[in-house]
Design a protein around this motif. Structure first.
Motif, PDB file in Angstrom:
ATOM      1  N   PHE A  91     -62.541  31.291  63.656  1.00  0.00           N
ATOM      2  CA  PHE A  91     -61.741  30.132  64.010  1.00  0.00           C
ATOM      3  C   PHE A  91     -62.598  28.897  63.843  1.00  0.00           C
ATOM      4  CE2 PHE A  91     -63.311  32.320  67.765  1.00  0.00           C
ATOM      5  CZ  PHE A  91     -64.023  31.353  68.433  1.00  0.00           C
ATOM      6  N   ARG A  92     -61.950  27.753  63.742  1.00  0.00           N
ATOM      7  CA  ARG A  92     -62.653  26.495  63.528  1.00  0.00           C
ATOM      8  C   ARG A  92     -62.927  25.809  64.861  1.00  0.00           C
ATOM      9  NH1 ARG A  92     -62.750  24.841  58.268  1.00  0.00           N
ATOM     10  NH2 ARG A  92     -61.350  25.962  56.899  1.00  0.00           N
ATOM     11  N   LEU A  93     -64.140  25.266  64.976  1.00  0.00           N
ATOM     12  CA  LEU A  93     -64.539  24.525  66.160  1.00  0.00           C
ATOM     13  C   LEU A  93     -65.037  23.150  65.727  1.00  0.00           C
ATOM     14  CD1 LEU A  93     -66.605  27.270  68.015  1.00  0.00           C
ATOM     15  CD2 LEU A  93     -64.283  26.551  68.521  1.00  0.00           C
ATOM     16  N   HIS A  94     -64.853  22.168  66.587  1.00  0.00           N
ATOM     17  CA  HIS A  94     -65.348  20.825  66.308  1.00  0.00           C
ATOM     18  C   HIS A  94     -66.868  20.864  66.233  1.00  0.00           C
ATOM     19  CE1 HIS A  94     -66.162  16.534  67.020  1.00  0.00           C
ATOM     20  NE2 HIS A  94     -64.976  16.369  66.422  1.00  0.00           N
ATOM     21  N   LYS A  95     -67.439  20.003  65.373  1.00  0.00           N
ATOM     22  CA  LYS A  95     -68.894  20.067  65.149  1.00  0.00           C
ATOM     23  C   LYS A  95     -69.692  19.751  66.406  1.00  0.00           C
ATOM     24  CE  LYS A  95     -69.440  15.396  63.373  1.00  0.00           C
ATOM     25  NZ  LYS A  95     -69.951  14.595  62.278  1.00  0.00           N
ATOM     26  N   ASP A  96     -69.166  18.889  67.300  1.00  0.00           N
ATOM     27  CA  ASP A  96     -69.873  18.612  68.552  1.00  0.00           C
ATOM     28  C   ASP A  96     -69.946  19.854  69.432  1.00  0.00           C
ATOM     29  OD1 ASP A  96     -70.174  15.994  67.741  1.00  0.00           O
ATOM     30  OD2 ASP A  96     -68.396  15.296  68.835  1.00  0.00           O
ATOM     31  N   LEU A  97     -68.854  20.626  69.455  1.00  0.00           N
ATOM     32  CA  LEU A  97     -68.850  21.868  70.230  1.00  0.00           C
ATOM     33  C   LEU A  97     -69.814  22.890  69.636  1.00  0.00           C
ATOM     34  CD1 LEU A  97     -67.753  23.572  72.533  1.00  0.00           C
ATOM     35  CD2 LEU A  97     -65.821  24.172  71.082  1.00  0.00           C
ATOM     36  N   VAL A  98     -69.860  22.967  68.310  1.00  0.00           N
ATOM     37  CA  VAL A  98     -70.784  23.894  67.656  1.00  0.00           C
ATOM     38  C   VAL A  98     -72.228  23.501  67.964  1.00  0.00           C
ATOM     39  CG1 VAL A  98     -71.599  24.740  65.426  1.00  0.00           C
ATOM     40  CG2 VAL A  98     -69.154  24.509  65.840  1.00  0.00           C
ATOM     41  N   ARG A 103     -73.299  21.934  70.594  1.00  0.00           N
ATOM     42  CA  ARG A 103     -73.564  22.289  71.994  1.00  0.00           C
ATOM     43  C   ARG A 103     -73.760  23.795  72.150  1.00  0.00           C
ATOM     44  NH1 ARG A 103     -71.041  19.813  77.388  1.00  0.00           N
ATOM     45  NH2 ARG A 103     -72.195  21.152  78.777  1.00  0.00           N
ATOM     46  N   LEU A 104     -72.923  24.581  71.469  1.00  0.00           N
ATOM     47  CA  LEU A 104     -73.081  26.039  71.512  1.00  0.00           C
ATOM     48  C   LEU A 104     -74.439  26.461  70.965  1.00  0.00           C
ATOM     49  CD1 LEU A 104     -69.563  27.253  70.376  1.00  0.00           C
ATOM     50  CD2 LEU A 104     -70.596  27.590  72.620  1.00  0.00           C
ATOM     51  N   ASP A 105     -74.872  25.808  69.889  1.00  0.00           N
ATOM     52  CA  ASP A 105     -76.176  26.127  69.308  1.00  0.00           C
ATOM     53  C   ASP A 105     -77.314  25.828  70.282  1.00  0.00           C
ATOM     54  OD1 ASP A 105     -75.145  27.111  66.944  1.00  0.00           O
ATOM     55  OD2 ASP A 105     -75.349  25.204  65.869  1.00  0.00           O
ATOM     56  N   SER A 106     -77.212  24.704  70.996  1.00  0.00           N
ATOM     57  CA  SER A 106     -78.282  24.372  71.947  1.00  0.00           C
ATOM     58  C   SER A 106     -78.312  25.362  73.110  1.00  0.00           C
ATOM     59  CB  SER A 106     -78.119  22.940  72.459  1.00  0.00           C
ATOM     60  OG  SER A 106     -76.974  22.821  73.264  1.00  0.00           O
ATOM     61  N   GLY A 164     -79.734  28.592  71.841  1.00  0.00           N
ATOM     62  CA  GLY A 164     -81.189  28.467  71.693  1.00  0.00           C
ATOM     63  C   GLY A 164     -81.911  28.645  73.015  1.00  0.00           C
ATOM     64  N   ARG A 165     -81.371  28.033  74.070  1.00  0.00           N
ATOM     65  CA  ARG A 165     -81.987  28.181  75.391  1.00  0.00           C
ATOM     66  C   ARG A 165     -81.929  29.615  75.881  1.00  0.00           C
ATOM     67  NH1 ARG A 165     -79.157  23.841  79.049  1.00  0.00           N
ATOM     68  NH2 ARG A 165     -77.504  24.749  77.845  1.00  0.00           N
ATOM     69  N   LEU A 166     -80.821  30.298  75.581  1.00  0.00           N
ATOM     70  CA  LEU A 166     -80.657  31.679  76.020  1.00  0.00           C
ATOM     71  C   LEU A 166     -81.277  32.695  75.064  1.00  0.00           C
ATOM     72  CD1 LEU A 166     -76.940  31.506  77.210  1.00  0.00           C
ATOM     73  CD2 LEU A 166     -78.995  31.443  78.618  1.00  0.00           C
ATOM     74  N   ARG A 167     -81.782  32.190  73.953  1.00  0.00           N
ATOM     75  CA  ARG A 167     -82.379  33.040  72.911  1.00  0.00           C
ATOM     76  C   ARG A 167     -81.413  34.111  72.432  1.00  0.00           C
ATOM     77  NH1 ARG A 167     -88.569  33.629  75.066  1.00  0.00           N
ATOM     78  NH2 ARG A 167     -88.992  31.412  75.037  1.00  0.00           N
ATOM     79  N   THR A 168     -80.228  33.664  72.058  1.00  0.00           N
ATOM     80  CA  THR A 168     -79.203  34.551  71.539  1.00  0.00           C
ATOM     81  C   THR A 168     -78.465  33.818  70.423  1.00  0.00           C
ATOM     82  OG1 THR A 168     -77.360  35.987  72.155  1.00  0.00           O
ATOM     83  CG2 THR A 168     -77.463  33.863  73.249  1.00  0.00           C
ATOM     84  N   THR A 169     -77.370  34.391  69.955  1.00  0.00           N
ATOM     85  CA  THR A 169     -76.627  33.772  68.859  1.00  0.00           C
ATOM     86  C   THR A 169     -75.427  32.993  69.386  1.00  0.00           C
ATOM     87  OG1 THR A 169     -75.181  35.685  68.570  1.00  0.00           O
ATOM     88  CG2 THR A 169     -77.244  35.664  67.311  1.00  0.00           C
ATOM     89  N   ARG A 170     -74.935  32.104  68.560  1.00  0.00           N
ATOM     90  CA  ARG A 170     -73.737  31.334  68.878  1.00  0.00           C
ATOM     91  C   ARG A 170     -72.552  32.258  69.137  1.00  0.00           C
ATOM     92  NH1 ARG A 170     -71.936  28.377  63.860  1.00  0.00           N
ATOM     93  NH2 ARG A 170     -73.961  27.426  64.076  1.00  0.00           N
ATOM     94  N   SER A 171     -72.421  33.287  68.317  1.00  0.00           N
ATOM     95  CA  SER A 171     -71.315  34.231  68.468  1.00  0.00           C
ATOM     96  C   SER A 171     -71.363  34.944  69.810  1.00  0.00           C
ATOM     97  CB  SER A 171     -71.332  35.265  67.343  1.00  0.00           C
ATOM     98  OG  SER A 171     -71.105  34.636  66.116  1.00  0.00           O
TER      99      SER A 171
END
Length: 81
Positions: free
Chosen positions: A23-30, A32-35, A38-45
């Motif tokens: 599904f498509r997500l807004h780039k700001d949400l992506v 934020r998910l990436d950050s 990164g903190r949790l040391r896991t993947t966006r998915s």
């Protein structure tokens, strides 16, 4: 007669436990998910899967089903509402 070499299939990760969706997500949400990932040391998915799992547990299957039926006419379902 020589036997044919069988091609080995790459096993699916978590075969039977999950199914890939997109599904498509807004780039700001992506971003934020990436950050967060990164903190949790896991993947966006994985982060999205955790959020969806908690959302369904909190709201219950019936509520999600009701929302999907209601919004199906508009072809928009806001899973983060």
């Amino acid at each position: 007669m020589a036997r044919k070499n069988r091609t080995r299939r790459k096993p699916q990760p978590n075969a039977g436990n999950s199914k890939p969706i997109s599904f498509r997500l807004h780039k700001d949400l992506v971003t934020r998910l990436d950050s967060i990932a990164g903190r949790l040391r896991t993947t966006r998915s994985h982060v999205v899967a955790l959020v969806l799992h908690e959302y369904v547990q909190e709201r219950g299957d019936k509520e999600v089903e009701r929302m999907a039926k209601k919004e199906a006419d508009n072809a928009r379902v806001d899973i983060f509402a």
